[in-house]
Design an enzyme around this catalytic site. Structure first.
Site, short mmCIF file in Angstrom:
data_model
loop_
_atom_site.label_atom_id
_atom_site.label_comp_id
_atom_site.label_asym_id
_atom_site.label_seq_id
_atom_site.Cartn_x
_atom_site.Cartn_y
_atom_site.Cartn_z
N SER A 138 9.65 -4.38 -5.13
CA SER A 138 10.37 -3.22 -5.52
C SER A 138 11.45 -3.60 -6.18
O SER A 138 12.01 -4.59 -6.03
CB SER A 138 10.38 -2.27 -4.10
OG SER A 138 11.02 -1.21 -4.54
N TYR A 151 13.15 -0.86 4.66
CA TYR A 151 12.19 -0.96 3.42
C TYR A 151 12.45 -2.00 2.43
O TYR A 151 11.75 -2.98 2.45
CB TYR A 151 12.13 0.22 2.45
CG TYR A 151 11.35 0.28 1.52
CD1 TYR A 151 9.62 0.19 1.59
CD2 TYR A 151 11.67 0.31 0.13
CE1 TYR A 151 9.01 0.05 0.51
CE2 TYR A 151 11.02 0.08 -1.11
CZ TYR A 151 9.55 0.00 -0.97
OH TYR A 151 8.68 -0.26 -1.99
N1 LIG Z 1 6.24 4.68 -5.88
C1 LIG Z 1 7.51 4.01 -6.14
O1 LIG Z 1 8.58 4.61 -6.49
C2 LIG Z 1 7.55 2.70 -5.48
C3 LIG Z 1 8.55 1.51 -6.18
C4 LIG Z 1 8.64 0.37 -5.97
C5 LIG Z 1 7.56 -0.25 -4.99
N2 LIG Z 1 6.59 0.50 -4.53
C6 LIG Z 1 5.55 -0.22 -4.13
O2 LIG Z 1 4.33 0.11 -4.61
C7 LIG Z 1 3.39 -0.17 -3.84
C8 LIG Z 1 2.46 0.92 -3.75
O3 LIG Z 1 2.72 2.05 -3.29
P1 LIG Z 1 2.55 3.40 -4.36
O4 LIG Z 1 4.01 3.81 -4.89
O5 LIG Z 1 1.44 3.53 -5.17
O6 LIG Z 1 2.58 4.45 -2.98
P2 LIG Z 1 1.37 5.35 -2.39
O7 LIG Z 1 0.60 6.36 -3.49
O8 LIG Z 1 1.68 5.79 -1.29
O9 LIG Z 1 0.33 4.10 -2.35
C9 LIG Z 1 0.12 3.17 -0.97
C10 LIG Z 1 -1.06 2.68 -0.78
O10 LIG Z 1 -1.03 1.73 0.28
C11 LIG Z 1 -2.22 1.94 1.04
N3 LIG Z 1 -1.81 1.44 2.41
C12 LIG Z 1 -0.66 1.78 3.51
N4 LIG Z 1 -1.18 1.18 4.48
C13 LIG Z 1 -2.11 0.43 4.35
C14 LIG Z 1 -2.93 -0.46 5.20
N5 LIG Z 1 -2.48 -0.49 6.45
N6 LIG Z 1 -3.86 -1.35 4.75
C15 LIG Z 1 -4.24 -0.87 3.37
N7 LIG Z 1 -3.73 -0.16 2.68
C16 LIG Z 1 -2.60 0.63 3.07
C17 LIG Z 1 -2.31 3.42 0.91
O11 LIG Z 1 -3.52 3.66 1.66
P3 LIG Z 1 -3.68 5.20 2.57
O12 LIG Z 1 -4.22 6.20 1.67
O13 LIG Z 1 -5.01 4.41 3.48
O14 LIG Z 1 -2.70 5.33 3.49
C18 LIG Z 1 -2.24 3.73 -0.36
O15 LIG Z 1 -3.37 3.32 -0.85
C19 LIG Z 1 3.81 -0.40 -2.33
O16 LIG Z 1 3.82 -1.54 -1.86
C20 LIG Z 1 5.34 0.33 -2.52
O17 LIG Z 1 6.08 -0.17 -1.77
C21 LIG Z 1 6.77 1.95 -4.95
#
Ligand SMILES: NC(=O)c1ccc[n+]([C@@H]2O[C@H](COP(=O)([O-])OP(=O)(O)OC[C@H]3O[C@@H](n4cnc5c(N)ncnc54)[C@H](OP(=O)(O)O)[C@@H]3O)[C@@H](O)[C@H]2O)c1
Length: 293
Positions: A138, A151
């Site tokens: 991130s 985080y």
């Molecule tokens: N969005 C942002 O602004 C942002 C910025 C920087 C980095 N990120 C990173 O991007 C990555 C993806 O997140 P996102 O932004 O796409 O958010 P998101 O829409 O909340 O997606 C997160 C995904 O991770 C899954 N997950 C959570 N716990 C899990 C587990 N124990 N085993 C397997 N899957 C699990 C969730 O599945 P469930 O539906 O089962 O919970 C969901 O599919 C993360 O690593 C996050 O930290 C996001």
């Protein structure tokens, strides 16, 4: 070099956000993809009974389940070329106030979960003598800000483990690309956010900052589109070599540039003190612990 369109991909966390966008785009262009989720009912956006698309249950905190998903993937496609360690959660709150259970959960998913997936796939990559890990950190893996200490700690850990993994697996032709998104329109600060106890009297500025962050995420003009991010990630996976770090969006780019400037300025300030330690640097023991290549 890996051709991202003929490669076999495995993506964690495909129920929403970046994982969903990546899996959907790969599936749409006929690329072989193993889309994984804790609950495969969430993968209804992908076609069933399609030769190039496989769906698997995968919880990154369950090593046996990961092994089963990887075994299914290799049985189905014969190999794996790109593993996207995308699954992640965000715990939000001041370092002092986030509970030990929340802190552990943060690390169980974002850090130990990534280690679990790497342990399950690295033998395959080494045997093939090729592979690419795309590890989601991130912009918070470069800079830490109020309310995101826990985080950020997990994402700094992702940066650290990824750097070592890249060096260790280089002799096997395996590469690592760290993805560093800024704010994107996913469920990260939505239904999947985990909120630390809110004591506004103790940390008023932190919670004001959180409200500002929520406003940013609620404004479609201020958050990136995960579909655009997916395009960029798939494209960069085909670079030779892939970028070591891929910041996504102006906020991430700006944060890292500020961090570089702050590191430089601090280093200039402490350099005389650091040098005053007076040990003699031998040619075999450089600042990179003796590494010469
Ligand atoms: N969005 C942002 O602004 C942002 C910025 C920087 C980095 N990120 C990173 O991007 C990555 C993806 O997140 P996102 O932004 O796409 O958010 P998101 O829409 O909340 O997606 C997160 C995904 O991770 C899954 N997950 C959570 N716990 C899990 C587990 N124990 N085993 C397997 N899957 C699990 C969730 O599945 P469930 O539906 O089962 O919970 C969901 O599919 C993360 O690593 C996050 O930290 C996001």
């Amino acid at each position: 070099m890996i051709d991202p369109f003929t490669a076999v991909w495995l993506v964690t966390g495909c129920s929403s956000g970046f994982g969903k966008a990546i899996a959907a785009q790969l599936a749409a262009v006929g690329t072989k993809v193993v889309a994984t989720a804790r609950n495969t009912d969430t993968l209804g956006y992908l076609p069933d009974n399609t030769p190039h698309v496989a769906k698997a249950v995968l919880d990154v905190t369950d090593p046996d389940g990961i092994a089963a998903a990887v075994a299914m993937a290799t049985a189905r496609f014969g190999r794996l070329d790109i593993v996207v360690n995308n699954a992640g959660i965000g715990v939000i709150g001041p370092v002092e106030d986030v509970t030990p259970e929340q802190t552990r959960l943060q690390f169980d998913v974002n850090v130990h979960g990534m280690f679990n997936v790497i342990r399950a796939t690295a033998p395959l990559f080494r045997e093939q003598r090729s592979g690419l890990y795309i590890n989601f950190a991130s912009m918070a893996g470069e800079v830490s800000i109020d309310s995101l200490g826990v985080y950020s700690a997990s994402k700094f850990a992702v940066e650290g483990l990824s750097e070592a993994l890249r060096a260790e697996m280089k002799p096997y032709g395996v590469d690592v690309m760290i993805v560093e998104p800024g704010p994107f329109d996913t469920e990260w600060l939505g239904k999947n956010a985990i909120w630390g106890p809110r004591d506004e009297a103790r940390y008023p500025a932190v919670w004001r900052y959180v409200e500002m962050m929520k406003d940013v995420y609620a404004d479609r003009n201020q958050v990136g589109d995960p579909a655009r991010a997916a395009e960029a990630i798939i494209d960069a996976a085909g670079w030779s070599p892939p970028p070591e770090r891929l910041p996504l969006g102006e906020a991430s780019l700006g944060a890292t540039r500020s961090k570089i400037a702050a590191l430089q300025s601090n280093l200039d300030r402490v350099e005389p003190l650091a040098r005053s330690m007076h040990y003699t640097a031998s040619p075999h023991r450089s600042a990179t612990m003796g590494r010469t290549t």
